[in-house]
Design a protein around this motif. Structure first.
Motif, PDB file in Angstrom:
ATOM      1  N   GLN A 563      -6.671   3.966  -8.781  1.00 17.72           N
ATOM      2  CA  GLN A 563      -6.821   5.101  -7.645  1.00 17.72           C
ATOM      3  C   GLN A 563      -6.799   4.501  -6.349  1.00 17.72           C
ATOM      4  OE1 GLN A 563     -10.193   6.877  -9.516  1.00 17.72           O
ATOM      5  NE2 GLN A 563      -9.303   8.852  -9.379  1.00 17.72           N
ATOM      6  N   LEU A 564      -5.640   4.539  -5.570  1.00 18.49           N
ATOM      7  CA  LEU A 564      -5.373   3.861  -4.320  1.00 18.49           C
ATOM      8  C   LEU A 564      -5.825   4.600  -3.188  1.00 18.49           C
ATOM      9  CD1 LEU A 564      -2.419   1.658  -5.540  1.00 18.49           C
ATOM     10  CD2 LEU A 564      -4.807   1.103  -5.496  1.00 18.49           C
ATOM     11  N   ILE A 565      -6.543   4.482  -2.104  1.00 21.33           N
ATOM     12  CA  ILE A 565      -6.630   5.091  -1.071  1.00 21.33           C
ATOM     13  C   ILE A 565      -6.043   4.198   0.216  1.00 21.33           C
ATOM     14  CG2 ILE A 565      -8.333   6.122   0.682  1.00 21.33           C
ATOM     15  CD1 ILE A 565     -10.394   5.513  -1.865  1.00 21.33           C
ATOM     16  N   ILE A 566      -4.711   4.534   0.415  1.00 24.24           N
ATOM     17  CA  ILE A 566      -3.944   3.748   1.421  1.00 24.24           C
ATOM     18  C   ILE A 566      -3.575   4.642   2.851  1.00 24.24           C
ATOM     19  CG2 ILE A 566      -1.715   2.119   1.618  1.00 24.24           C
ATOM     20  CD1 ILE A 566      -2.301   1.822  -1.453  1.00 24.24           C
ATOM     21  N   ARG A 567      -3.957   4.309   3.678  1.00 25.78           N
ATOM     22  CA  ARG A 567      -3.737   5.114   4.998  1.00 25.78           C
ATOM     23  C   ARG A 567      -2.374   4.944   5.419  1.00 25.78           C
ATOM     24  NH1 ARG A 567      -3.466   3.197   9.945  1.00 25.78           N
ATOM     25  NH2 ARG A 567      -4.751   1.268   9.383  1.00 25.78           N
ATOM     26  N   GLY A 568      -1.550   3.707   5.377  1.00 26.45           N
ATOM     27  CA  GLY A 568      -0.484   3.496   6.012  1.00 26.45           C
ATOM     28  C   GLY A 568       0.695   3.536   5.088  1.00 26.45           C
ATOM     29  N   VAL A 569       1.210   2.205   4.880  1.00 26.79           N
ATOM     30  CA  VAL A 569       2.520   1.909   4.129  1.00 26.79           C
ATOM     31  C   VAL A 569       2.061   1.827   2.534  1.00 26.79           C
ATOM     32  CG1 VAL A 569       4.210   0.113   3.773  1.00 26.79           C
ATOM     33  CG2 VAL A 569       3.706   0.722   6.047  1.00 26.79           C
ATOM     34  N   LEU A 572       4.523   1.267  -3.348  1.00 25.18           N
ATOM     35  CA  LEU A 572       4.367   1.592  -4.946  1.00 25.18           C
ATOM     36  C   LEU A 572       4.444   3.103  -5.064  1.00 25.18           C
ATOM     37  CD1 LEU A 572       1.505   0.586  -7.115  1.00 25.18           C
ATOM     38  CD2 LEU A 572       1.784   3.074  -6.827  1.00 25.18           C
ATOM     39  N   ARG A 573       5.613   3.288  -6.040  1.00 22.65           N
ATOM     40  CA  ARG A 573       5.589   4.720  -6.547  1.00 22.65           C
ATOM     41  C   ARG A 573       4.726   5.058  -7.666  1.00 22.65           C
ATOM     42  NH1 ARG A 573      10.474   6.812  -4.574  1.00 22.65           N
ATOM     43  NH2 ARG A 573      11.882   5.180  -4.044  1.00 22.65           N
ATOM     44  N   PRO A 574       3.868   6.230  -7.347  1.00 24.13           N
ATOM     45  CA  PRO A 574       2.778   6.651  -8.508  1.00 24.13           C
ATOM     46  C   PRO A 574       3.362   7.448  -9.249  1.00 24.13           C
ATOM     47  CG  PRO A 574       2.253   7.767  -6.379  1.00 24.13           C
ATOM     48  CD  PRO A 574       3.634   6.745  -5.998  1.00 24.13           C
ATOM     49  N   VAL A 585      -2.207   7.758  -5.458  1.00 23.15           N
ATOM     50  CA  VAL A 585      -2.277   7.159  -4.145  1.00 23.15           C
ATOM     51  C   VAL A 585      -2.549   8.352  -3.250  1.00 23.15           C
ATOM     52  CG1 VAL A 585      -1.005   5.907  -2.255  1.00 23.15           C
ATOM     53  CG2 VAL A 585      -0.792   5.414  -4.799  1.00 23.15           C
ATOM     54  N   VAL A 586      -3.742   8.130  -2.342  1.00 27.81           N
ATOM     55  CA  VAL A 586      -3.949   9.363  -1.425  1.00 27.81           C
ATOM     56  C   VAL A 586      -4.067   8.577   0.114  1.00 27.81           C
ATOM     57  CG1 VAL A 586      -5.234  10.725  -2.919  1.00 27.81           C
ATOM     58  CG2 VAL A 586      -6.490   9.113  -1.623  1.00 27.81           C
ATOM     59  N   SER A 587      -3.691   9.399   1.052  1.00 25.80           N
ATOM     60  CA  SER A 587      -3.721   8.689   2.270  1.00 25.80           C
ATOM     61  C   SER A 587      -4.656   9.789   3.056  1.00 25.80           C
ATOM     62  CB  SER A 587      -2.594   8.756   3.066  1.00 25.80           C
ATOM     63  OG  SER A 587      -2.598   8.487   4.447  1.00 25.80           O
ATOM     64  N   ILE A 588      -5.711   9.239   3.940  1.00 27.07           N
ATOM     65  CA  ILE A 588      -6.532  10.051   4.736  1.00 27.07           C
ATOM     66  C   ILE A 588      -6.062   9.691   6.072  1.00 27.07           C
ATOM     67  CG2 ILE A 588      -8.844  10.644   5.337  1.00 27.07           C
ATOM     68  CD1 ILE A 588      -9.572  10.048   2.361  1.00 27.07           C
ATOM     69  N   GLU A 656      -1.410  13.313  -0.772  1.00 28.23           N
ATOM     70  CA  GLU A 656      -1.159  12.655  -2.056  1.00 28.23           C
ATOM     71  C   GLU A 656       0.308  12.335  -1.925  1.00 28.23           C
ATOM     72  OE1 GLU A 656      -2.018  12.633  -6.884  1.00 28.23           O
ATOM     73  OE2 GLU A 656      -3.006  14.134  -5.550  1.00 28.23           O
ATOM     74  N   LEU A 657       0.634  11.053  -2.440  1.00 31.19           N
ATOM     75  CA  LEU A 657       1.983  10.417  -2.456  1.00 31.19           C
ATOM     76  C   LEU A 657       2.562  10.723  -3.838  1.00 31.19           C
ATOM     77  CD1 LEU A 657       4.358   8.653  -1.525  1.00 31.19           C
ATOM     78  CD2 LEU A 657       2.752   6.571  -2.377  1.00 31.19           C
ATOM     79  N   ALA A 658       3.570  11.400  -3.858  1.00 32.41           N
ATOM     80  CA  ALA A 658       4.423  11.715  -4.975  1.00 32.41           C
ATOM     81  C   ALA A 658       5.394  10.608  -5.335  1.00 32.41           C
ATOM     82  CB  ALA A 658       5.338  13.026  -4.581  1.00 32.41           C
TER      83      ALA A 658
END
Length: 696
Positions: A563-569, A572-574, A585-588, A656-658
């Motif tokens: 589980q990755l919390i990555i604000r910017g770049v 990786l394709r989840p 992968v989520v970004s806040i 959430e990143l698709a």
């Protein structure tokens, strides 16, 4: 999958990040003036992106570099797509600007056009122009005897087209061109006295005021057109560190060269006079693809200062949050006495950066402190830390400061601090050749009962009290002997010729950090294969290193939950079947910039937690001095685990990143949970503290 389809391109991922920032400006639940702030941030982000990343792509094209990167893009193909997407974003940004200006007008504040002013208002603003603006303007004619002037990057100018008097026998109505800089020393928005019986606050843009009176600079000529424009230049430093006898002087020379960097973007007002546009294209050597035609005021970064300065507008801003002083340090007069008893975690901006300032000041005045060593990457103006370090050196203590002169866009400020510290008697070191020093660490050596004790502060963010008010960052105070020993060894490596240390606690880039992370991931892979709990949670700003992504893919395929919390770049394709179906992968993107780097590994049931200065990017893992530090204290470990869990549960500001590379807002949950504030707008640090206490 083909190799290129396994990854998301870094620059295209960054554009998606800036799009998420723009979404905050569009969010009706965000207070109006904060929406203007987000519009400003979009512009500031884009300025840096164009002057560094786009400039880098153009450098590659000039050098004839045609090879595709690991995501499958050649420089030419990527540049074409990047410019198309940024142009689309800018058009959307200005559509949002016009909508927000209408909303602001309904609240009683207007940025007006000159023709909207009353005669009385025009008279007052004309007087302001004569007394304040006119004296600092410099018209720069462009002709055979006066060459095209050097235009500074990201400054605002007016391109003026003039026509001579047709009755003048010598000039016979010829057309001429001139450039006028809009002075950056003046406020971009000038307050206009209100109309009678009106409570409306009216402002006029400085460039509009100058345009209206531009004829005074060119008496005897007719003004055919006056339009704003702005140039963005290549701002990346190209240093020859090994050949430089004095790194400080080399950087000062390179900063002067930066002013002449080749143009990468030309922003112009819609409807610019064709003669002026042709002149700019020829002199700056830009193509149609480099030109951004703007329907509105250029450079929306002015909105930040404008929104911050509006009086009586508290209802249009986020409610203020006063950082609390860490409760652990309120119980004792001496911070070091507390740290001797237990480790202390401070989480900004909910807890005050004053604790860090006080720690350095306490060390500076303590007669038993023998040495202070510190890294400085980005420091605020009038830094209390710099003053405390200077005071310590003047009192006879050994003070060593590793100043990173190459911190992008803070080079000049860091040069000034370096010289100030040297004058005070500090030992100032400019880091290692070829490497940026990005680690955030302070070491205090104190004499106690016939021996020496080391006190250490390790942080995820810069020693900057201004950014600590708007960035989320963690700082650990400790006197754990292994961390103290490693801190001494790290400074010896940075300042001397010490050979690589056999680290007890730390992992240090560029040599040991990536192998340590790989070892931790491999261990989780082993646990998964053995049927034990296997989980990785990482909170980062960016993930773009190919080998790190491949290692995470390997872990996902082995059954490790990632589980990755990555604000910017994020490259990786989840969620790709057979590759990354165990990766989320989520970004806040929210009120505060998520900046802390925190990692947790299940350890087969014995959770390990680390804080770090490093993102998982190639530059951090191989071209910088970076630090990964373990968290030994169980209660602090649990607090950080709770914090990570709250980020993962966010269903208000998380996206959430698709697998396709797009982001969508996280939905679901019976109650909204906004991780930066917790439930019912309780600040995160309180919620985390309550959760940690409940879990013992």
């Amino acid at each position: 999958m083909t190799v290129s389809k396994k990854y998301i391109n870094r620059d295209l991922s960054w554009i998606e990040f800036n799009r998420r920032v723009l979404e905050e400006a569009e969010d009706p639940t965000t207070p109006l003036l904060e929406r203007l702030q987000f519009l400003s941030i979009v512009s500031s982000n884009l300025d840096e992106f164009m002057s560094v990343r786009v400039a880098g792509l153009k450098d590659q094209l000039k050098a004839g570099f045609l090879k595709a990167d690991f995501t499958g893009y050649t420089p030419h193909g990527l540049l074409k797509r990047v410019l198309k997407r940024t142009n689309q974003m800018v058009r959307k940004q200005y559509k949002d600007y016009r909508e927000l200006m209408r909303s602001l007008a309904r609240e009683g504040t207007v940025i007006a056009a000159w023709e909207d002013l009353s005669p009385e208002q025009m008279e007052v603003m004309t007087d302001y122009f004569q007394k304040i603006v006119y004296p600092v303007l410099t018209p720069m004619a462009v002709d055979s005897s006066r060459p095209f002037p050097l235009l500074h990057s990201k400054e605002l100018y007016l391109a003026v087209v003039l026509k001579a008097d047709p009755t003048d026998e010598k000039l016979k109505g010829q057309t001429f061109s001139a450039i006028v800089q809009v002075p950056s020393i003046l406020l971009r928005t000038a307050g206009v006295p209100g109309r009678r019986n009106s409570r409306r606050a009216t402002f006029l843009l400085l460039e509009d005021l100058i345009k209206q009176h531009i004829g005074q600079l060119f008496s005897g000529y007719t003004i055919e057109g006056a339009h704003a424009f702005r140039v963005t230049r290549n701002s990346d430093l190209a240093l020859n560190e090994e050949g430089a006898e004095d790194l400080l002087q080399e950087i000062e020379k390179e900063l002067r060269r930066r002013r002449r960097g080749f143009p990468v973007r030309l922003e112009v007002e819609t409807g610019m006079h064709p003669d002026a546009l042709d002149l700019l294209k020829d002199e700056l050597e830009v193509t149609e693809d480099d030109i951004f035609e703007i329907e509105g005021p250029l450079d929306l970064t002015f909105l930040s200062k404008f929104a911050s300065s509006l009086p009586n507008s508290e209802h249009l801003r986020y409610p203020p949050i006063d950082p609390v002083y860490p409760v652990e340090f309120e119980e004792e007069d001496q911070m070091m006495a507390v740290i001797r008893e237990r480790d202390v975690l401070v989480y900004h901006p909910y807890e005050s950066f004053e604790a860090v300032n006080d720690f350095i000041y306490e060390a500076a005045v303590d007669p038993d402190v023998m040495a202070i060593k510190m890294t400085l990457y980005r420091v605020n103006v009038n830094s209390a830390l710099v003053k405390a370090l200077a005071q310590a050196a003047e009192s006879g203590k050994q003070v060593t400061v590793v100043v990173e002169l190459k911190a992008r866009f803070d080079e000049e400020r860091n040069i000034a601090w370096a010289r100030q510290l040297e004058r005070a008697g500090c030992h100032v070191v400019y880091g290692l050749v070829g490497l940026k020093t990005h680690a955030k660490i302070t070491l205090v050596v104190r004499r106690e009962e016939g021996s020496l004790r080391r006190y250490v502060h390790v942080g995820t963010g810069n020693y900057n009290e201004n950014t600590a008010k708007v960035y989320t960052d963690a700082g650990l105070f400790t006197c754990h002997p292994d961390i103290g020993t490693d801190a001494s060894a790290l400074f010896n490596e940075m300042t001397g010729y010490s050979t690589p240390h056999n680290w007890r606690a730390f992992a240090v880039a560029p040599v040991g950090l990536k192998p340590k992370l790989f070892d931790l991931i491999d261990r989780e892979i082993g646990f998964a294969k053995a049927g034990k709990p296997a989980r990785i949670v990482a909170k980062l700003n960016s993930l773009s290193n190919q080998s790190m992504i491949d290692k995470l893919y390997e872990a996902s395929q082995a059954g490790v939950s990632i589980q990755l919390i990555i604000r910017g770049v994020c490259c990786l394709r989840p969620g790709v079947l057979g590759l990354s179906e165990n990766v989320r992968v989520v970004s806040i993107v929210d009120r505060f910039l998520e900046h802390s780097r925190i990692m947790a590994f299940s350890g087969g049931g014995e959770e390990e937690v680390y804080i770090s200065s490093a993102d998982w990017m190639t530059r951090n893992l191989s071209r910088r001095v970076e630090l990964l530090c373990p968290v030994y204290d169980p209660s602090i470990r649990q607090m950080l685990l709770n914090l990570l869990q709250m980020n993962l549960l966010d269903n208000v500001k998380a996206r959430e990143l698709a697998s396709g590379g797009g982001y969508s807002r996280v939905a679901g949950g019976e109650e909204p949970l906004r991780s930066q504030f917790g439930a019912s707008d309780i600040p995160l640090w309180k919620t985390v503290a309550i959760a940690a206490e409940e879990q013992g």
